[in-house]
Design a protein around this motif. Sequence first.
Motif, PDB file in Angstrom:
ATOM      1  N   ASP A  99      12.539  59.885  52.667  1.00 10.48           N
ATOM      2  CA  ASP A  99      11.353  59.949  51.805  1.00 10.48           C
ATOM      3  C   ASP A  99      11.450  61.161  50.898  1.00 10.48           C
ATOM      4  OD1 ASP A  99       8.738  59.855  50.731  1.00 10.48           O
ATOM      5  OD2 ASP A  99       7.960  59.023  52.601  1.00 10.48           O
ATOM      6  N   LEU A 100      11.233  60.951  49.622  1.00  4.57           N
ATOM      7  CA  LEU A 100      11.342  62.033  48.643  1.00  4.57           C
ATOM      8  C   LEU A 100       9.991  62.477  48.084  1.00  4.57           C
ATOM      9  CD1 LEU A 100      14.456  60.731  46.683  1.00  4.57           C
ATOM     10  CD2 LEU A 100      14.384  62.393  48.540  1.00  4.57           C
ATOM     11  N   HIS A 101       8.908  61.955  48.623  1.00  2.00           N
ATOM     12  CA  HIS A 101       7.575  62.292  48.136  1.00  2.00           C
ATOM     13  C   HIS A 101       7.136  63.640  48.693  1.00  2.00           C
ATOM     14  CE1 HIS A 101       7.847  57.931  47.689  1.00  2.00           C
ATOM     15  NE2 HIS A 101       7.154  58.142  46.594  1.00  2.00           N
ATOM     16  N   GLU A 102       6.563  64.479  47.846  1.00  5.13           N
ATOM     17  CA  GLU A 102       6.208  65.809  48.330  1.00  5.13           C
ATOM     18  C   GLU A 102       4.842  66.326  47.908  1.00  5.13           C
ATOM     19  OE1 GLU A 102       9.111  68.695  47.135  1.00  5.13           O
ATOM     20  OE2 GLU A 102       8.967  68.166  45.037  1.00  5.13           O
ATOM     21  N   ILE A 103       4.059  65.544  47.208  1.00  4.90           N
ATOM     22  CA  ILE A 103       2.742  66.035  46.781  1.00  4.90           C
ATOM     23  C   ILE A 103       1.869  66.365  47.995  1.00  4.90           C
ATOM     24  CG2 ILE A 103       0.581  65.442  45.624  1.00  4.90           C
ATOM     25  CD1 ILE A 103       2.252  63.914  43.572  1.00  4.90           C
ATOM     26  N   GLY A 104       1.808  65.473  48.961  1.00  5.66           N
ATOM     27  CA  GLY A 104       1.006  65.722  50.161  1.00  5.66           C
ATOM     28  C   GLY A 104       1.518  66.919  50.938  1.00  5.66           C
ATOM     29  N   LYS A 105       2.838  66.983  51.097  1.00  8.41           N
ATOM     30  CA  LYS A 105       3.451  68.109  51.805  1.00  8.41           C
ATOM     31  C   LYS A 105       3.121  69.421  51.111  1.00  8.41           C
ATOM     32  CE  LYS A 105       7.706  69.077  50.856  1.00  8.41           C
ATOM     33  NZ  LYS A 105       7.628  70.388  50.202  1.00  8.41           N
ATOM     34  N   ASN A 106       3.224  69.431  49.811  1.00  9.15           N
ATOM     35  CA  ASN A 106       2.950  70.665  49.066  1.00  9.15           C
ATOM     36  C   ASN A 106       1.481  71.068  49.157  1.00  9.15           C
ATOM     37  OD1 ASN A 106       5.635  70.722  48.368  1.00  9.15           O
ATOM     38  ND2 ASN A 106       5.322  69.930  46.311  1.00  9.15           N
ATOM     39  N   LEU A 107       0.599  70.104  49.118  1.00  8.94           N
ATOM     40  CA  LEU A 107      -0.826  70.398  49.234  1.00  8.94           C
ATOM     41  C   LEU A 107      -1.141  70.982  50.613  1.00  8.94           C
ATOM     42  CD1 LEU A 107      -3.706  70.327  48.159  1.00  8.94           C
ATOM     43  CD2 LEU A 107      -3.849  67.954  48.879  1.00  8.94           C
ATOM     44  N   VAL A 108      -0.616  70.365  51.650  1.00  3.61           N
ATOM     45  CA  VAL A 108      -0.843  70.868  53.006  1.00  3.61           C
ATOM     46  C   VAL A 108      -0.233  72.263  53.154  1.00  3.61           C
ATOM     47  CG1 VAL A 108      -0.305  70.503  55.451  1.00  3.61           C
ATOM     48  CG2 VAL A 108      -1.102  68.592  54.049  1.00  3.61           C
ATOM     49  N   SER A 109       0.949  72.471  52.584  1.00  9.40           N
ATOM     50  CA  SER A 109       1.587  73.797  52.635  1.00  9.40           C
ATOM     51  C   SER A 109       0.693  74.863  52.018  1.00  9.40           C
ATOM     52  CB  SER A 109       2.928  73.778  51.903  1.00  9.40           C
ATOM     53  OG  SER A 109       3.862  73.002  52.568  1.00  9.40           O
ATOM     54  N   MET A 110       0.143  74.547  50.855  1.00 10.28           N
ATOM     55  CA  MET A 110      -0.725  75.514  50.178  1.00 10.28           C
ATOM     56  C   MET A 110      -1.977  75.804  51.001  1.00 10.28           C
ATOM     57  SD  MET A 110      -0.483  74.689  46.123  1.00 10.28           S
ATOM     58  CE  MET A 110      -0.217  72.932  46.094  1.00 10.28           C
ATOM     59  N   MET A 111      -2.542  74.756  51.588  1.00  7.60           N
ATOM     60  CA  MET A 111      -3.742  74.947  52.400  1.00  7.60           C
ATOM     61  C   MET A 111      -3.425  75.794  53.632  1.00  7.60           C
ATOM     62  SD  MET A 111      -6.258  73.322  50.879  1.00  7.60           S
ATOM     63  CE  MET A 111      -7.496  72.807  52.042  1.00  7.60           C
ATOM     64  N   LEU A 112      -2.305  75.515  54.275  1.00 10.06           N
ATOM     65  CA  LEU A 112      -1.922  76.284  55.456  1.00 10.06           C
ATOM     66  C   LEU A 112      -1.602  77.733  55.108  1.00 10.06           C
ATOM     67  CD1 LEU A 112       0.280  73.660  57.352  1.00 10.06           C
ATOM     68  CD2 LEU A 112      -1.923  74.583  58.102  1.00 10.06           C
ATOM     69  N   GLU A 113      -0.903  77.923  54.012  1.00  7.69           N
ATOM     70  CA  GLU A 113      -0.593  79.291  53.597  1.00  7.69           C
ATOM     71  C   GLU A 113      -1.873  80.053  53.290  1.00  7.69           C
ATOM     72  OE1 GLU A 113       2.643  81.684  50.940  1.00  7.69           O
ATOM     73  OE2 GLU A 113       2.059  79.699  50.235  1.00  7.69           O
ATOM     74  N   GLY A 114      -2.796  79.382  52.643  1.00  6.27           N
ATOM     75  CA  GLY A 114      -4.082  80.003  52.358  1.00  6.27           C
ATOM     76  C   GLY A 114      -4.879  80.323  53.609  1.00  6.27           C
ATOM     77  N   ALA A 115      -4.596  79.591  54.689  1.00  2.87           N
ATOM     78  CA  ALA A 115      -5.272  79.842  55.964  1.00  2.87           C
ATOM     79  C   ALA A 115      -4.544  80.892  56.797  1.00  2.87           C
ATOM     80  CB  ALA A 115      -5.398  78.538  56.752  1.00  2.87           C
ATOM     81  N   GLY A 116      -3.504  81.485  56.222  1.00  2.00           N
ATOM     82  CA  GLY A 116      -2.832  82.594  56.889  1.00  2.00           C
ATOM     83  C   GLY A 116      -1.567  82.243  57.644  1.00  2.00           C
ATOM     84  N   PHE A 117      -1.030  81.047  57.438  1.00  4.55           N
ATOM     85  CA  PHE A 117       0.202  80.653  58.106  1.00  4.55           C
ATOM     86  C   PHE A 117       1.412  80.977  57.236  1.00  4.55           C
ATOM     87  CE2 PHE A 117      -2.940  78.064  60.197  1.00  4.55           C
ATOM     88  CZ  PHE A 117      -2.515  78.054  61.523  1.00  4.55           C
ATOM     89  N   GLU A 118       2.513  81.305  57.887  1.00  3.11           N
ATOM     90  CA  GLU A 118       3.791  81.469  57.192  1.00  3.11           C
ATOM     91  C   GLU A 118       4.412  80.086  57.092  1.00  3.11           C
ATOM     92  OE1 GLU A 118       8.155  83.502  57.925  1.00  3.11           O
ATOM     93  OE2 GLU A 118       6.433  84.298  59.013  1.00  3.11           O
ATOM     94  N   ILE A 119       4.913  79.732  55.923  1.00  4.33           N
ATOM     95  CA  ILE A 119       5.431  78.386  55.686  1.00  4.33           C
ATOM     96  C   ILE A 119       6.950  78.409  55.558  1.00  4.33           C
ATOM     97  CG2 ILE A 119       5.408  76.407  54.096  1.00  4.33           C
ATOM     98  CD1 ILE A 119       2.737  76.897  55.576  1.00  4.33           C
ATOM     99  N   MET A 120       7.585  77.518  56.294  1.00  2.00           N
ATOM    100  CA  MET A 120       9.017  77.244  56.137  1.00  2.00           C
ATOM    101  C   MET A 120       9.094  75.854  55.511  1.00  2.00           C
ATOM    102  SD  MET A 120      10.412  78.374  59.920  1.00  2.00           S
ATOM    103  CE  MET A 120      12.117  78.010  59.575  1.00  2.00           C
ATOM    104  N   ASP A 121       9.219  75.786  54.190  1.00  2.00           N
ATOM    105  CA  ASP A 121       9.253  74.501  53.496  1.00  2.00           C
ATOM    106  C   ASP A 121      10.669  73.949  53.574  1.00  2.00           C
ATOM    107  OD1 ASP A 121       9.183  72.308  51.793  1.00  2.00           O
ATOM    108  OD2 ASP A 121       7.889  73.309  50.335  1.00  2.00           O
ATOM    109  N   LEU A 122      10.843  72.883  54.333  1.00  4.56           N
ATOM    110  CA  LEU A 122      12.155  72.281  54.531  1.00  4.56           C
ATOM    111  C   LEU A 122      12.515  71.298  53.430  1.00  4.56           C
ATOM    112  CD1 LEU A 122      11.908  71.656  58.384  1.00  4.56           C
ATOM    113  CD2 LEU A 122      12.778  73.678  57.182  1.00  4.56           C
ATOM    114  N   GLY A 123      11.556  70.999  52.547  1.00  8.25           N
ATOM    115  CA  GLY A 123      11.825  70.109  51.417  1.00  8.25           C
ATOM    116  C   GLY A 123      11.579  68.651  51.751  1.00  8.25           C
ATOM    117  N   THR A 124      12.357  67.794  51.098  1.00 12.15           N
ATOM    118  CA  THR A 124      12.223  66.349  51.286  1.00 12.15           C
ATOM    119  C   THR A 124      13.500  65.810  51.918  1.00 12.15           C
ATOM    120  OG1 THR A 124      13.092  65.893  49.067  1.00 12.15           O
ATOM    121  CG2 THR A 124      10.699  66.111  49.274  1.00 12.15           C
ATOM    122  N   ASP A 125      13.422  64.571  52.426  1.00 14.80           N
ATOM    123  CA  ASP A 125      14.575  63.892  53.025  1.00 14.80           C
ATOM    124  C   ASP A 125      15.159  64.741  54.159  1.00 14.80           C
ATOM    125  OD1 ASP A 125      16.358  61.740  53.246  1.00 14.80           O
ATOM    126  OD2 ASP A 125      17.800  62.642  51.852  1.00 14.80           O
TER     127      ASP A 125
END
Length: 167
Positions: A99-125
């Motif tokens: 799967d190459l879709h990332e809008i949802g992943k990116n939105l959740v990442s931003m929300m989590l980062e804003g909530a104080g989490f460190e993000i390891m974005d592994l990308g797509t596929d």
Amino acid sequence: DPIITEIYNGILEGQHKAVEAKVKSALEAGVDPKTLLDDGMIAAMAEVGRLFEIGEYYVPEMLISARAMQHGLTVLKPYLKEANVQAAGKVAIGTVKGDLHEIGKNLVSMMLEGAGFEIMDLGTDVTPEKYVAAVQAGANIVALSALLTTTMPNMKAVIEGLKSAGL
């Protein structure tokens, strides 16, 4: 504090340039970085989430607010590190294999980062092995994204991979 209220409102309204400027001003005025994060930014994104739940905000508004928060976080991050503010946790997030879709992943990442989490974005596929490696590297939360019904079974493969690795 009025400047925290301005940051909060700037995030709600998606005013990324204003948020960035207000965060800089607040830091220059000596406002505690953790207070800016908790009372200004995290609180604003919690309100964005609430507005989304009740149907007043939609995905575009959430993305615009998250972008404003990201601009503020870019300014704030060095001060948080300097103040030794600890992340709430480390999240490995990615879109599963196939799967190459990332809008949802990116939105959740931003929300989590804003909530104080460190993000390891592994990308797509992302393969199950990459998730296992991320957990072995210190991630204590794994977030899986898939948009296509044909790739959703790959979520199970990630869970099985984590179990097989004893994680």
